[in-house]
Design an enzyme around this catalytic site. Structure first.
Site, PDB file in Angstrom:
ATOM      1  N   ASP A 240      -2.652  10.329   3.843  1.00 49.64           N
ATOM      2  CA  ASP A 240      -4.044   9.937   4.027  1.00 49.64           C
ATOM      3  C   ASP A 240      -4.717  10.855   5.038  1.00 49.64           C
ATOM      4  O   ASP A 240      -4.535  10.712   6.244  1.00 49.64           O
ATOM      5  CB  ASP A 240      -4.120   8.478   4.513  1.00 49.64           C
ATOM      6  CG  ASP A 240      -5.558   8.043   4.767  1.00 49.64           C
ATOM      7  OD1 ASP A 240      -6.472   8.684   4.228  1.00 49.64           O
ATOM      8  OD2 ASP A 240      -5.739   7.044   5.496  1.00 49.64           O
TER       9      ASP A 240
ATOM     10  N   LYS B 191       0.844  -1.201   0.000  1.00 51.98           N
ATOM     11  CA  LYS B 191       0.000   0.000   0.000  1.00 51.98           C
ATOM     12  C   LYS B 191       0.876   1.248   0.000  1.00 51.98           C
ATOM     13  O   LYS B 191       1.727   1.413   0.864  1.00 51.98           O
ATOM     14  CB  LYS B 191      -0.907  -0.011   1.228  1.00 51.98           C
ATOM     15  CG  LYS B 191      -1.745   1.243   1.431  1.00 51.98           C
ATOM     16  CD  LYS B 191      -2.515   1.178   2.747  1.00 51.98           C
ATOM     17  CE  LYS B 191      -3.193   2.485   3.077  1.00 51.98           C
ATOM     18  NZ  LYS B 191      -3.848   2.463   4.409  1.00 51.98           N
TER      19      LYS B 191
ATOM     20  N   GLU C 208      -9.696   3.563   2.596  1.00 53.93           N
ATOM     21  CA  GLU C 208      -9.287   3.673   1.195  1.00 53.93           C
ATOM     22  C   GLU C 208      -8.183   2.711   0.808  1.00 53.93           C
ATOM     23  O   GLU C 208      -8.028   2.369  -0.356  1.00 53.93           O
ATOM     24  CB  GLU C 208      -8.850   5.110   0.899  1.00 53.93           C
ATOM     25  CG  GLU C 208      -7.407   5.444   1.220  1.00 53.93           C
ATOM     26  CD  GLU C 208      -7.053   5.263   2.701  1.00 53.93           C
ATOM     27  OE1 GLU C 208      -5.926   4.819   2.983  1.00 53.93           O
ATOM     28  OE2 GLU C 208      -7.888   5.556   3.575  1.00 53.93           O
TER      29      GLU C 208
ATOM     30  N   ARG D 133      -7.813  -0.430   1.266  1.00 51.64           N
ATOM     31  CA  ARG D 133      -8.337  -1.662   0.667  1.00 51.64           C
ATOM     32  C   ARG D 133      -8.835  -1.416  -0.754  1.00 51.64           C
ATOM     33  O   ARG D 133      -8.878  -2.344  -1.565  1.00 51.64           O
ATOM     34  CB  ARG D 133      -9.431  -2.241   1.559  1.00 51.64           C
ATOM     35  CG  ARG D 133     -10.665  -1.383   1.739  1.00 51.64           C
ATOM     36  CD  ARG D 133     -11.441  -1.721   2.989  1.00 51.64           C
ATOM     37  NE  ARG D 133     -10.738  -1.280   4.188  1.00 51.64           N
ATOM     38  CZ  ARG D 133     -11.171  -1.508   5.428  1.00 51.64           C
ATOM     39  NH1 ARG D 133     -12.309  -2.169   5.624  1.00 51.64           N
ATOM     40  NH2 ARG D 133     -10.489  -1.079   6.462  1.00 51.64           N
TER      41      ARG D 133
ATOM     42  N   ASP E 225       1.490   6.236   5.752  1.00 48.79           N
ATOM     43  CA  ASP E 225       0.517   5.296   5.200  1.00 48.79           C
ATOM     44  C   ASP E 225       1.023   4.634   3.927  1.00 48.79           C
ATOM     45  O   ASP E 225       0.314   3.827   3.334  1.00 48.79           O
ATOM     46  CB  ASP E 225      -0.817   6.005   4.943  1.00 48.79           C
ATOM     47  CG  ASP E 225      -2.015   5.101   5.191  1.00 48.79           C
ATOM     48  OD1 ASP E 225      -1.835   4.034   5.792  1.00 48.79           O
ATOM     49  OD2 ASP E 225      -3.129   5.454   4.767  1.00 48.79           O
TER      50      ASP E 225
ATOM     51  N   LYS F 249      -9.962  12.608   8.970  1.00 51.59           N
ATOM     52  CA  LYS F 249      -9.419  12.162  10.244  1.00 51.59           C
ATOM     53  C   LYS F 249      -9.355  13.325  11.238  1.00 51.59           C
ATOM     54  O   LYS F 249      -9.318  14.496  10.842  1.00 51.59           O
ATOM     55  CB  LYS F 249      -7.989  11.612  10.049  1.00 51.59           C
ATOM     56  CG  LYS F 249      -7.896  10.343   9.226  1.00 51.59           C
ATOM     57  CD  LYS F 249      -6.438   9.953   9.045  1.00 51.59           C
ATOM     58  CE  LYS F 249      -6.302   8.680   8.223  1.00 51.59           C
ATOM     59  NZ  LYS F 249      -6.746   7.493   8.984  1.00 51.59           N
TER      60      LYS F 249
END
Length: 502
Positions: free
Chosen positions: A273, A268, A352, A354, A291, A280
């Site tokens: 993010d 990933k 996101e 996934r 991330d 968030k």
């Protein structure tokens, strides 16, 4: 850093610093006993004064020891001799390096690996000496002046072995350890870079630079138009909220026969993010530059495989994007179509990772893989479940799970297997799509893995949730480089360079 091997009489070795182990109750390790004898009992005499009893991680620097060619002798506490564990050993190694960094030695000759911890091989003890040392000397300086940098950093560590028969093992351990350490450093450096520097395009450029260094490595970077043609609607839905175009980075390392099925690593690569529309909280959001540590881990593992010239085929896939709020960003309730043809209801835009992974996992099918392992800072739920020590391991393949667990134990980059039962799949049910992208609060790390499992039916697959292990928070904030050691251990074993653990 440079790592060397030496053998022979310790008392006669000229070195800026000789590192020796001491166990609790002032019991000298075997190499220290030999030095003590050569010095006429000087070490024993000093220890009787009580400044060092042998507690793990305690140190004592000595100068001008009679009969010893070394300029300095560093005594390092290793704990109880009968309970000498790998954790104690690594703590002693780290303490020695930390003190050496504060001296003007620059070079050192270490004997600590000769005191092999319970259950550890000589190879792993020596390799740990290399990887632990490299970990402790790493300092981030890309965007700041490192005013606390050592005036005389440790440049060379020489590992001493007792006999010439041990040299081959030592050289192999040193070479493997140095490659793992370099891969870890690369992963750390990429993770530590801020999101305004380490963008998807920056990662793509770094991949191309890496390929230019190795003949057996090629890199292809898929642009958004190519992903659109492939039907990667899930991946592209995440990048729509960003001004930075998404990239799908594809490493291909050809070290084995042409017809050999490759190991595929999927990492990933969310370079930042913010959560998208489901934004968030502001506190600690800066850490979301990490991330992309799954992608960074793929970079590190690929580099190590190239440096070691491993005889296997390897594919590394890094979907890189940002996840930001914007008028074009995913909205809760949106329905998107993945490359597999399955539709997804986006209930939370902060889930996101996934979405970019599922299309990449579908893309992995074209390589006819021997196995696919994805690694992702996927869920806070995994951190809640396991803390910061093991990565979460999810797979329905018992044999693959055992392989990864054993490799993690060997590499001291441990995992803990989590359930991936069919019972959890119902939590992803949606009234409007083939699945939702979240399964509720209960078992969040598990339902995330269940989501990914729906895209991996055509090959052997395992998922590593590294949200708790890829970086440290607080005063020691920074990337850890995990799970590069685990991945390289798997590659060493699958290539036949090291035997598979029984």
């Amino acid at each position: 850093m440079e790592f060397k091997i030496k053998t022979g009489d310790l008392a006669k070795h000229k070195t800026p610093c000789l590192v020796l182990g001491v166990f609790e109750k002032r019991k000298l390790a075997e190499p220290a006993q030999a030095v003590d004898q050569a010095s006429g009992g000087r070490l024993t005499e000093i220890l009787k004064r009580g400044d060092l009893d042998g507690e793990t991680g305690r140190t004592l620097m000595l100068y001008d020891v009679p009969g010893i060619a070394a300029e300095r002798v560093l005594l390092v506490g290793c704990g109880k001799h009968k309970e000498f564990t790998r954790a104690n050993y690594r703590q002693a190694l780290a303490a020695a390096v930390d003190l050496l960094q504060r001296t003007h030695a620059g070079d050192a000759l270490s004997t600590l690996a000769e005191s092999i911890p319970d259950g550890l091989t000589r190879y792993l003890a020596l390799r740990d000496a290399v990887t632990t040392t490299a970990d402790r000397v790493y300092r981030y300086s890309r965007t700041k002046e490192d005013k606390q940098a050592p005036k005389t950093p440790l440049r060379t560590l020489t590992l001493w072995v007792a006999t010439r028969q041990q040299v081959d093992t030592a050289e192999q351990a040193t070479r493997h350890g140095a490659a793992i350490a370099a891969g870890v450093t690369l992963a750390k450096e990429l993770g530590n870079l801020p999101g305004n520097i380490c963008t998807p395009s920056y990662l793509a450029d770094q991949a191309l630079d890496l390929a230019s260094r190795f003949d057996k490595l090629t890199v292809e970077v898929l642009e958004e138009a190519q992903m659109e043609e492939l039907g990667m609607g899930a991946l592209l839905s995440v990048s729509r909220g960003s001004r930075q175009p998404a990239k799908l980075i594809c490493f291909k390392y050809q070290g084995g026969p042409q017809d050999q099925k490759p190991v595929v690593l999927v990492g990933k690569g969310l370079t930042f993010d913010a959560g998208g529309i489901s934004i968030k909280p502001a506190a600690e959001m800066d850490e979301m530059k990490y991330d992309m540590c799954g992608g960074a881990g793929v970079f590190g593992a690929v580099q190590a495989a190239c440096e070691l010239d491993l005889p296997l085929n390897l594919v590394g896939l890094v979907p890189a994007s940002e996840n930001l709020p914007d008028g074009a960003a995913n909205k809760p309730g949106d329905i998107i179509k993945s490359m597999s043809g399955q539709t997804i209801e986006v209930l939370n835009t902060d889930a996101e990772g996934r979405l970019i992974l599922c299309d990449t996992l579908t893309y992995s099918e074209r390589f006819d893989p021997a196995v696919v392992i994805d690694l992702a800072t996927l869920t806070g739920a995994c951190v809640v479940a396991l803390g910061k020590h093991p990565s979460g391991l999810f797979t329905a393949d018992d044999r693959l799970a055992q392989e990864i667990q054993d490799a993690g134990n060997d590499a001291w980059d441990r995992v803990w297997r989590m359930p991936l039962w069919e019972d959890y799949q119902a939590q992803l049910d949606s009234n409007f799509a083939d699945m939702a992208n979240i399964g509720g609060r209960d078992g969040g790390a598990i339902t995330a893995a269940c989501f990914l499992s729906r895209y991996t039916k055509k090959y052997r697959w395992a998922h590593l949730d590294i949200a708790g292990t890829a970086w440290l928070s607080g005063k020691e904030k920074g990337g850890t480089g995990r799970p590069v050691p685990l991945l390289v251990q798997i590659l060493l074993q699958r290539s036949g360079v090291l035997p598979m653990t029984d």
